[in-house]
Motif scaffolding. Structure first.
Motif, PDB file in Angstrom:
ATOM      1  N   ARG A 165       5.402   7.189 -15.418  1.00 28.70           N
ATOM      2  CA  ARG A 165       6.412   6.808 -14.245  1.00 28.70           C
ATOM      3  C   ARG A 165       6.066   5.378 -13.666  1.00 28.70           C
ATOM      4  NH1 ARG A 165       7.696  11.712 -10.854  1.00 28.70           N
ATOM      5  NH2 ARG A 165       8.172  13.374 -12.369  1.00 28.70           N
ATOM      6  N   SER A 166       4.640   5.007 -13.681  1.00 26.07           N
ATOM      7  CA  SER A 166       4.574   3.611 -13.024  1.00 26.07           C
ATOM      8  C   SER A 166       3.380   2.700 -13.804  1.00 26.07           C
ATOM      9  CB  SER A 166       3.542   4.216 -11.476  1.00 26.07           C
ATOM     10  OG  SER A 166       3.469   5.538 -11.695  1.00 26.07           O
ATOM     11  N   THR A 167       3.240   1.789 -13.324  1.00 25.26           N
ATOM     12  CA  THR A 167       2.336   0.765 -13.854  1.00 25.26           C
ATOM     13  C   THR A 167       0.945   1.346 -13.681  1.00 25.26           C
ATOM     14  OG1 THR A 167       3.769  -0.954 -13.295  1.00 25.26           O
ATOM     15  CG2 THR A 167       1.412  -1.681 -14.017  1.00 25.26           C
ATOM     16  N   SER A 168      -0.042   1.698 -14.331  1.00 24.93           N
ATOM     17  CA  SER A 168      -1.137   2.406 -14.057  1.00 24.93           C
ATOM     18  C   SER A 168      -2.422   1.674 -14.493  1.00 24.93           C
ATOM     19  CB  SER A 168      -0.985   3.760 -14.807  1.00 24.93           C
ATOM     20  OG  SER A 168       0.307   4.517 -14.903  1.00 24.93           O
ATOM     21  N   LEU A 217       3.793  13.080  -5.401  1.00 27.69           N
ATOM     22  CA  LEU A 217       4.740  13.127  -4.266  1.00 27.69           C
ATOM     23  C   LEU A 217       5.092  11.996  -3.641  1.00 27.69           C
ATOM     24  CD1 LEU A 217       6.284  15.452  -2.789  1.00 27.69           C
ATOM     25  CD2 LEU A 217       4.691  15.303  -0.983  1.00 27.69           C
ATOM     26  N   ALA A 218       4.220  10.836  -3.405  1.00 32.82           N
ATOM     27  CA  ALA A 218       4.407   9.633  -3.132  1.00 32.82           C
ATOM     28  C   ALA A 218       5.298   8.956  -3.961  1.00 32.82           C
ATOM     29  CB  ALA A 218       3.281   8.935  -2.653  1.00 32.82           C
ATOM     30  N   LYS A 219       5.579   9.133  -5.278  1.00 28.23           N
ATOM     31  CA  LYS A 219       6.597   8.490  -5.999  1.00 28.23           C
ATOM     32  C   LYS A 219       5.966   7.067  -6.203  1.00 28.23           C
ATOM     33  CE  LYS A 219      10.618  11.219  -6.168  1.00 28.23           C
ATOM     34  NZ  LYS A 219      11.052  11.896  -5.068  1.00 28.23           N
ATOM     35  N   PRO A 220       4.774   6.555  -6.468  1.00 28.48           N
ATOM     36  CA  PRO A 220       4.262   5.306  -6.463  1.00 28.48           C
ATOM     37  C   PRO A 220       4.892   4.668  -7.551  1.00 28.48           C
ATOM     38  CG  PRO A 220       2.849   6.642  -7.355  1.00 28.48           C
ATOM     39  CD  PRO A 220       3.864   7.628  -7.051  1.00 28.48           C
ATOM     40  N   GLN A 234       0.778  -1.342   0.117  1.00 28.47           N
ATOM     41  CA  GLN A 234       0.033  -0.066  -0.075  1.00 28.47           C
ATOM     42  C   GLN A 234       0.853   1.226  -0.015  1.00 28.47           C
ATOM     43  OE1 GLN A 234      -2.614  -0.859   3.234  1.00 28.47           O
ATOM     44  NE2 GLN A 234      -4.007  -2.163   2.028  1.00 28.47           N
ATOM     45  N   SER A 235       1.830   1.168   0.596  1.00 25.82           N
ATOM     46  CA  SER A 235       2.887   2.343   0.518  1.00 25.82           C
ATOM     47  C   SER A 235       3.434   2.728  -0.791  1.00 25.82           C
ATOM     48  CB  SER A 235       3.906   2.149   1.694  1.00 25.82           C
ATOM     49  OG  SER A 235       4.674   1.393   1.301  1.00 25.82           O
ATOM     50  N   ARG A 236       3.214   1.689  -1.556  1.00 26.19           N
ATOM     51  CA  ARG A 236       3.708   1.891  -2.775  1.00 26.19           C
ATOM     52  C   ARG A 236       2.893   2.271  -4.032  1.00 26.19           C
ATOM     53  NH1 ARG A 236       7.338  -1.069  -0.174  1.00 26.19           N
ATOM     54  NH2 ARG A 236       9.554  -0.429   0.278  1.00 26.19           N
ATOM     55  N   ILE A 237       1.570   2.187  -3.369  1.00 25.19           N
ATOM     56  CA  ILE A 237       0.550   2.594  -4.668  1.00 25.19           C
ATOM     57  C   ILE A 237       0.176   4.208  -4.362  1.00 25.19           C
ATOM     58  CG2 ILE A 237      -1.667   1.879  -5.463  1.00 25.19           C
ATOM     59  CD1 ILE A 237      -1.050  -0.884  -4.444  1.00 25.19           C
ATOM     60  N   GLY A 238       0.131   4.727  -5.396  1.00 21.94           N
ATOM     61  CA  GLY A 238      -0.592   6.120  -5.257  1.00 21.94           C
ATOM     62  C   GLY A 238      -2.031   6.110  -6.220  1.00 21.94           C
TER      63      GLY A 238
END
Ligand SMILES: Nc1ncnc2c1ncn2[C@@H]1O[C@H](COP(=O)(O)OP(=O)(O)OP(=O)(O)O)[C@@H](O)[C@H]1O
Ligand SMILES: [Mg+2]
Length: 610
Positions: free
Chosen positions: A536-539, A503-506, A424-428
């Protein structure tokens, strides 16, 4: 407003020994306070009875024989006792206050901690108002039980026992007469008590419904006004209040009757004492002071008996409160870390749904045999009719809920083997109904990464496209957003949520687009912000906007929890299936919005997509 909403559980009226023991467990850490407070009450009760004895001595040894020496001696004892008495009263009130606050603080902390651990499913089935009552009125009632409740009971028992002992030392025959009258008085008290409690409980139950109704009417005020439900709601509210009035009225009537009846019985007891004491005084078996002391003791003993209904009702309520509160504390969160779960450094990698089944309610399957592999860095758009299961899929990725069958793998590992925190801390995410917390814009953006500097916060807002509107707010980044962000529009809330996610760089980014329309400028801003994150991320984007859909690497059309169609925009357009129809319909609608009512083309540069 449903009838079951916010209803309090019925309390069976039995003192549950286990609950009582558990309540006592709450005061155990503060046993020093309890010990001090009980000792102080014991001393106060003893001194209260002793005052009466001193009055008897003043009459018998000083006033009647006109003995000034004895008067001085007794008065000096009196003076010392008054001081001790005052100190003890101060001590027990102070200790009770401190004890109450400590117990309440402990309980609230435990509850709050526990609530943070409970899973989404708990909040789905539990109304907010119910939880709020556990945190507020129930903790208060429990704290009252362990302080003032304990005080009442100790004081009542001490008062009756000590008064009886003093009476026995003065005149045991007369004391026995009083003893015989006690059960009758107790019986009357209990008879009234039961009836009064039933009415009060009824009133309380209706009262919590009324509270629930307040809650719904206040939180839903916009909908109520929009639908013109004011009159209907007022009518429903009127019925509830009149029921409540009826129950309170009956309770008041019984309470009013109770006191005169007890007083009548007391008068009979006092009459008996005066007559029989008077007769004994003539034969020298009883002094004037003795009769006076007896009358005082009997009146004294009656206080707790008159109060028994109130004490008992308060205890019952507190025990019911405790049972509800303990039931909340005992609720196990459904989504928990497995014992062998590991904290992983990264969740970057492919995401795989392997024959996943899921339902919120056992008889209503939402996902059936759902399989999907998403490559790292891919952008997936989920489209489909309302209720198709789009939000459910992202809820499962976030592990707000877990699959009932099948496996979800992240980077090749069953995600149940990882800790909730590492996922959960790596998901935005930006949710369908974006939620802001009361506080400033800056605090809201920083919510997930408290150590971020102001510059980082502003960079994130820039990237998310929120910066430009934030600086136009009265206090810029320091503007208070109000409870739940109510001072801002939905689009603005989404922009801030986006900045928070940036900001959380997910490593995984999830956007559940709000269906409510936002103005075209905000929409364009949200779009730009999303693209930053999607790169930047898997979305996973639950898309309603055509542009988002088109740019996704893969579009998944869901229907009844299953994949109906899947492919890129051009592939799906070629298939001429569900997606094609959805897209052309939406595109037509979108294009129509570009024309003003007079038929002038406002945005002629909008060209057909394909
Ligand atoms: N918390 C919940 N408890 C019980 N049922 C739920 C819950 N959330 C969703 N459902 C049900 O699960 C099904 C799928 O819901 P979901 O929210 O995933 O749909 P959706 O595709 O996101 O729809 P929308 O476009 O309206 O957001 C629906 O039938 C819905 O009623
Ligand atoms: Mg949804």
């Amino acid at each position: 407003m449903s009838d079951t909403y916010f209803e309090e559980e019925d309390f069976d009226g039995q003192f549950n020994g286990r609950t009582l023991l558990r309540i006592l467990g709450l005061v155990r850490p503060h046993w020093r306070f309890v010990a001090g407070f009980m000792t102080a009450i014991g001393i106060v009760s003893f001194l209260e009875s002793y005052f009466t004895l001193l009055t008897k001595r003043i009459i018998d040894e000083a006033i009647i024989p006109q003995n000034a020496e004895a008067l001085r001696e007794i008065i000096s004892i009196y003076a010392v006792i008054v001081v001790v008495f005052a100190v003890m009263v101060f001590t027990f009130i102070y200790l009770a206050g401190v004890l109450g606050h400590r117990v309440q603080y402990d309980l609230r902390k435990t509850l709050f901690n526990h609530l943070q651990k409970l899973s989404f499913s708990y909040f789905d089935r539990t109304p907010v108002g119910w939880i709020m009552s556990r945190l507020t009125s129930d903790t208060e009632r429990i704290a009252e039980l362990v302080t003032w409740g304990m005080l009442d009971v100790t004081w009542a028992i001490m008062n009756i026992t000590i008064s009886l002992i003093f009476m026995l030392t003065i005149n045991w025959q007369l004391a026995l007469v009083v003893c015989a009258l006690l059960p009758l008085l107790l019986w009357v008290a209990v008879w009234f008590k039961q009836r009064i409690i039933v009415q009060y409980r009824l009133a309380r139950k209706i009262n919590s419904k009324i509270t629930g109704s307040y809650n719904e009417n206040i939180t839903g005020v916009r909908v109520i006004k929009a639908l013109g439900r004011e009159d209907k709601n007022l009518e429903e509210f009127g019925i509830l209040t009149s029921d409540m009035f009826g129950a309170s009225y009956r309770a008041a009537w019984l309470s009013a009757l109770f006191l005169p009846v007890v007083q009548l019985l007391t008068a009979v007891a006092l009459g008996a004492i005066i007559v029989s004491g008077g007769l004994q005084a003539q034969t020298g078996g009883m002094t004037i002071g003795g009769i006076q002391a007896f009358i005082a003791y009997v009146t004294f003993m009656l206080w707790p008996i008159q109060d028994i209904a109130r004490i008992y009702a308060a205890m019952q309520q507190a025990i019911a409160s405790a049972e509800r509160t303990f039931s909340l504390i005992d609720t196990e969160p459904e989504v928990v870390n497995r014992p062998e779960a590991v904290e992983v450094e990264t969740i970057a990698g492919d995401i795989e749904f392997d024959h996943v089944e899921f339902y919120y309610e056992a008889d209503k399957p939402v996902l059936r045999d759902f399989s999907l592999t998403v490559k790292q860095g891919e952008t997936i758009a989920l489209v489909g009719p309302t209720g198709a299961g789009k939000s459910t899929i992202v809820n499962l990725i976030c592990r707000f809920y877990e699959p009932k069958h099948g496996v979800i793998r992240i980077n090749g590992h069953d995600y149940m083997d990882m800790t909730l925190h590492s996922i959960q801390s790596r998901i935005g995410m930006v949710l369908q109904t974006p939620h802001l917390f009361s506080g400033t814009v800056r605090e809201n953006i920083r919510y997930g990464r408290l150590e971020a500097t102001d510059a980082e916060v502003e960079d994130a807002a820039q990237l998310a496209g929120a910066h430009d509107f934030i600086v136009t707010l009265d206090d810029g980044y320091d503007t208070q957003v109000g409870e739940g962000g109510n001072m801002l529009s939905v689009g603005q809330k989404q922009l801030i949520s986006l900045a928070r996610a940036v900001l959380a760089k997910p490593e995984i980014f999830i956007m559940d687009e709000a269906t409510s329309s936002v103005d075209t400028l905000t929409e364009a801003l949200i779009q730009r912000g999303m693209e930053q994150l999607m790169q930047r991320s898997t979305s996973f984007v639950i898309a309603h906007r055509l542009s988002t859909i088109k740019r996704a690497d893969r579009i998944i059309v869901l229907k009844d929890g299953q994949i109906d169609e899947m492919g890129s925009h051009s592939q799906l357009m070629q298939q001429r299936g569900h997606y094609y129809r959805l897209y052309t319909k939406q595109f037509r609608e979108e294009r129509e919005q570009q024309y003003d009512p007079y038929g002038n083309v406002l945005a002629p540069e909008v060209a057909m997509g394909d």
